[in-house]
Scaffold this motif. Structure first.
Motif, PDB file in Angstrom:
ATOM      1  N   GLY A   1      42.146  54.840   3.445  1.00 51.25           N
ATOM      2  CA  GLY A   1      43.512  54.402   3.755  1.00 51.25           C
ATOM      3  C   GLY A   1      43.824  53.077   3.088  1.00 51.25           C
ATOM      4  N   LEU A   2      44.388  52.160   3.828  1.00 52.57           N
ATOM      5  CA  LEU A   2      44.762  50.847   3.314  1.00 52.57           C
ATOM      6  C   LEU A   2      43.519  50.010   3.054  1.00 52.57           C
TER       7      LEU A   2
ATOM      8  N   ASN B   1      47.905  53.361  14.216  1.00 49.67           N
ATOM      9  CA  ASN B   1      46.804  54.329  14.292  1.00 49.67           C
ATOM     10  C   ASN B   1      46.054  54.426  12.967  1.00 49.67           C
ATOM     11  N   GLY B   2      45.846  53.281  12.319  1.00 51.75           N
ATOM     12  CA  GLY B   2      45.115  53.241  11.060  1.00 51.75           C
ATOM     13  C   GLY B   2      45.892  53.701   9.841  1.00 51.75           C
TER      14      GLY B   2
ATOM     15  N   VAL C   1      50.223  44.132  11.208  1.00 42.18           N
ATOM     16  CA  VAL C   1      50.924  44.130  12.494  1.00 42.18           C
ATOM     17  C   VAL C   1      51.249  45.571  12.842  1.00 42.18           C
ATOM     18  N   ALA C   2      51.619  45.785  14.086  1.00 44.39           N
ATOM     19  CA  ALA C   2      52.058  47.102  14.546  1.00 44.39           C
ATOM     20  C   ALA C   2      53.574  47.177  14.423  1.00 44.39           C
TER      21      ALA C   2
END
Length: 133
Positions: free
Chosen positions: A110-111, A43-44, A17-18
């Motif tokens: 990243g994630l 933003n990633g 989610v953001a």
């Protein structure tokens, strides 16, 4: 277990989610997907994590849930691991901090996943160990 790495047992089907996502929407996403956490990404980039435990705080503070963004309750000092970390180290860290979800990150991508106490328990339940005599 010393030579088993996080990448072998982590989940890669992440629910994100953001920060501005409403907690009601995050709760619905978690319930619909039978997951105990959502990862907050902007933003990633990993910005936080919101877990079932956080919802106790949300309910206790009785703010208008429909208008409350995830960023108000997410954990922002997220402890992460890498796919190459031994699961024993991850289990120790999770036990020490008392949490059940740890995002998995890589320098390049990243994630990339999530390891949970459920993932660790599932692995252990399949490990063949001798029966006590």
């Amino acid at each position: 277990m010393d030579d088993l790495f996080v990448g072998r047992v982590m989940s890669t089907d992440l629910h994100t989610v953001a920060p501005e996502t409403l907690v009601a929407d995050a709760a619905e996403l978690m319930l619909d997907n039978c997951v105990g956490s959502v990862v907050v990404v902007e933003n990633g980039e990993l910005r936080g994590i919101l877990t079932r435990t956080d919802f106790v705080d949300i309910v206790a503070k009785s703010r208008p849930k429909a208008a409350t963004p995830v960023s108000d309750y997410m954990t922002t000092d997220v402890v992460t691991t890498t796919a190459q970390a031994p699961i024993r180290d991850v289990a120790d860290t999770m036990t020490e901090h008392g949490f059940h979800h740890m995002p998995v990150v890589s320098d390049e991508d990243g994630l990339i996943g999530m390891i949970t106490s459920t993932d660790l328990a599932a692995y252990l339940s399949h490990v063949q160990t001798p029966s006590p005599a």
